[in-house]
Motif scaffolding. Structure first.
Motif, PDB file in Angstrom:
ATOM      1  N   ASP A 129       0.830  -1.216   0.000  1.00 34.90           N
ATOM      2  CA  ASP A 129       0.000   0.000   0.000  1.00 34.90           C
ATOM      3  C   ASP A 129       0.858   1.257   0.000  1.00 34.90           C
ATOM      4  O   ASP A 129       0.575   2.220  -0.726  1.00 34.90           O
ATOM      5  CB  ASP A 129      -0.935   0.025   1.226  1.00 34.90           C
ATOM      6  CG  ASP A 129      -2.107  -0.930   1.072  1.00 34.90           C
ATOM      7  OD1 ASP A 129      -2.303  -1.444  -0.056  1.00 34.90           O
ATOM      8  OD2 ASP A 129      -2.812  -1.171   2.059  1.00 34.90           O
ATOM      9  N   ALA A 130       1.927   1.253   0.809  1.00 31.35           N
ATOM     10  CA  ALA A 130       2.818   2.422   0.871  1.00 31.35           C
ATOM     11  C   ALA A 130       3.515   2.629  -0.461  1.00 31.35           C
ATOM     12  O   ALA A 130       3.681   3.764  -0.921  1.00 31.35           O
ATOM     13  CB  ALA A 130       3.839   2.245   1.991  1.00 31.35           C
ATOM     14  N   ASP A 133       0.957   4.107  -2.842  1.00 32.56           N
ATOM     15  CA  ASP A 133       0.694   5.511  -2.516  1.00 32.56           C
ATOM     16  C   ASP A 133       1.840   6.409  -2.988  1.00 32.56           C
ATOM     17  O   ASP A 133       1.602   7.481  -3.557  1.00 32.56           O
ATOM     18  CB  ASP A 133       0.504   5.684  -1.002  1.00 32.56           C
ATOM     19  CG  ASP A 133      -0.843   5.140  -0.524  1.00 32.56           C
ATOM     20  OD1 ASP A 133      -1.715   4.874  -1.389  1.00 32.56           O
ATOM     21  OD2 ASP A 133      -1.012   4.966   0.695  1.00 32.56           O
ATOM     22  N   ARG A 136       1.749   6.690  -6.738  1.00 27.52           N
ATOM     23  CA  ARG A 136       0.651   7.584  -7.166  1.00 27.52           C
ATOM     24  C   ARG A 136       1.026   9.043  -6.946  1.00 27.52           C
ATOM     25  O   ARG A 136       0.715   9.906  -7.765  1.00 27.52           O
ATOM     26  CB  ARG A 136      -0.627   7.248  -6.394  1.00 27.52           C
ATOM     27  CG  ARG A 136      -1.322   6.001  -6.912  1.00 27.52           C
ATOM     28  CD  ARG A 136      -2.565   5.717  -6.101  1.00 27.52           C
ATOM     29  NE  ARG A 136      -3.266   4.547  -6.596  1.00 27.52           N
ATOM     30  CZ  ARG A 136      -3.973   3.727  -5.843  1.00 27.52           C
ATOM     31  NH1 ARG A 136      -4.093   3.950  -4.548  1.00 27.52           N
ATOM     32  NH2 ARG A 136      -4.582   2.686  -6.367  1.00 27.52           N
ATOM     33  N   GLU A 137       1.694   9.319  -5.810  1.00 20.84           N
ATOM     34  CA  GLU A 137       2.094  10.697  -5.510  1.00 20.84           C
ATOM     35  C   GLU A 137       3.113  11.187  -6.536  1.00 20.84           C
ATOM     36  O   GLU A 137       3.032  12.318  -7.015  1.00 20.84           O
ATOM     37  CB  GLU A 137       2.679  10.773  -4.089  1.00 20.84           C
ATOM     38  CG  GLU A 137       3.135  12.163  -3.667  1.00 20.84           C
ATOM     39  CD  GLU A 137       2.025  13.211  -3.668  1.00 20.84           C
ATOM     40  OE1 GLU A 137       2.362  14.408  -3.644  1.00 20.84           O
ATOM     41  OE2 GLU A 137       0.823  12.862  -3.697  1.00 20.84           O
ATOM     42  N   ARG A 140       1.306  11.966  -9.641  1.00 22.25           N
ATOM     43  CA  ARG A 140       0.529  13.209  -9.508  1.00 22.25           C
ATOM     44  C   ARG A 140       1.437  14.427  -9.656  1.00 22.25           C
ATOM     45  O   ARG A 140       1.097  15.391 -10.350  1.00 22.25           O
ATOM     46  CB  ARG A 140      -0.172  13.219  -8.144  1.00 22.25           C
ATOM     47  CG  ARG A 140      -1.167  14.345  -7.947  1.00 22.25           C
ATOM     48  CD  ARG A 140      -1.898  14.192  -6.628  1.00 22.25           C
ATOM     49  NE  ARG A 140      -1.045  14.514  -5.499  1.00 22.25           N
ATOM     50  CZ  ARG A 140      -0.923  15.741  -4.978  1.00 22.25           C
ATOM     51  NH1 ARG A 140      -1.601  16.744  -5.481  1.00 22.25           N
ATOM     52  NH2 ARG A 140      -0.141  15.952  -3.958  1.00 22.25           N
ATOM     53  N   GLU A 199      -5.863  17.549  -6.398  1.00 25.70           N
ATOM     54  CA  GLU A 199      -6.343  16.877  -5.184  1.00 25.70           C
ATOM     55  C   GLU A 199      -7.858  16.938  -5.075  1.00 25.70           C
ATOM     56  O   GLU A 199      -8.462  16.156  -4.361  1.00 25.70           O
ATOM     57  CB  GLU A 199      -5.727  17.541  -3.932  1.00 25.70           C
ATOM     58  CG  GLU A 199      -4.316  17.075  -3.653  1.00 25.70           C
ATOM     59  CD  GLU A 199      -3.729  17.751  -2.423  1.00 25.70           C
ATOM     60  OE1 GLU A 199      -4.383  18.663  -1.873  1.00 25.70           O
ATOM     61  OE2 GLU A 199      -2.617  17.372  -2.035  1.00 25.70           O
TER      62      GLU A 199
END
Length: 200
Positions: A129-130, A133, A136-137, A140, A199
């Protein structure tokens, strides 16, 4: 960023001068060493600028061909890495113009995060999961960077991603330091605004 200390003008260190001498003597091993040492950073910069891995990969090859052809023109008034980024900057801006004329560019392809981006995100072994994340960051942030104008994108990539000093950025962009700082300030504000909207 673990770079070799330089003088006030950012002149090359002893190891770099030795490599340059070998390069100018036409040693193939010296050029291979140069490519090995710098290709990852040049590639990362090109990906940030172009937002397209395939285009970046092709352009890196062209950049090193250009470096090889122009080595004799390098005046050693800056570090070799600074000169490489200057060539990379010019090649990226030219490629962006070309892609825009052809109706391409600002690709969202970077959103497809590869295994390399997933590795080494944290010191301790990350949970899936980390890792996701963090990936994804990064995607982004790259999406936001790709929405900046090319000149702003370049300054953000050089300062925030590559961690270069203002002195090095001045050498690369050939802009006055005050201009670099004011444009970078505006680019950061714009980037923060884009990230805020992403966001929502």
């Amino acid at each position: 960023m673990g770079q070799e200390p330089t003088g006030a003008t950012g002149s090359p260190g002893a190891a770099e001068r030795v490599l340059l001498a070998r390069l100018r003597q036409g040693e193939p091993e010296a050029f291979e060493e140069l490519v090995r040492e710098h290709q990852d950073r040049v590639y990362d910069f090109c990906v940030r600028m172009l937002g397209d891995r395939e285009e970046a990969h092709d352009l890196v090859q062209e950049i090193f061909v250009s470096v090889h052809q122009n080595l004799r023109k390098f005046r050693e008034d800056a570090k070799l890495s600074t000169w490489l980024f200057r060539i990379s900057k010019n090649q990226c801006l030219n490629r962006l113009k070309y892609l825009n004329r052809r109706g391409r560019g600002r690709s969202a392809e970077y959103v497809d995060v590869g295994e390399k981006e997933l590795s080494g995100v944290l010191e301790a072994p990350p949970t899936p999961d980390a890792m996701l994340d963090a990936a994804r960051e990064r995607a982004r942030v790259q999406r936001a960077i790709s929405q900046l104008e090319p000149d702003a994108r370049m300054l953000v990539a050089l300062r925030e991603i590559e961690g270069l000093s203002y002195e090095e950025i001045v050498d690369i962009t050939e802009l006055p330091e005050g201009t670099v700082k004011s444009r970078l300030h505006r680019a950061r504000e714009k980037l923060a605004d884009i990230l805020g909207r992403l966001e929502e």
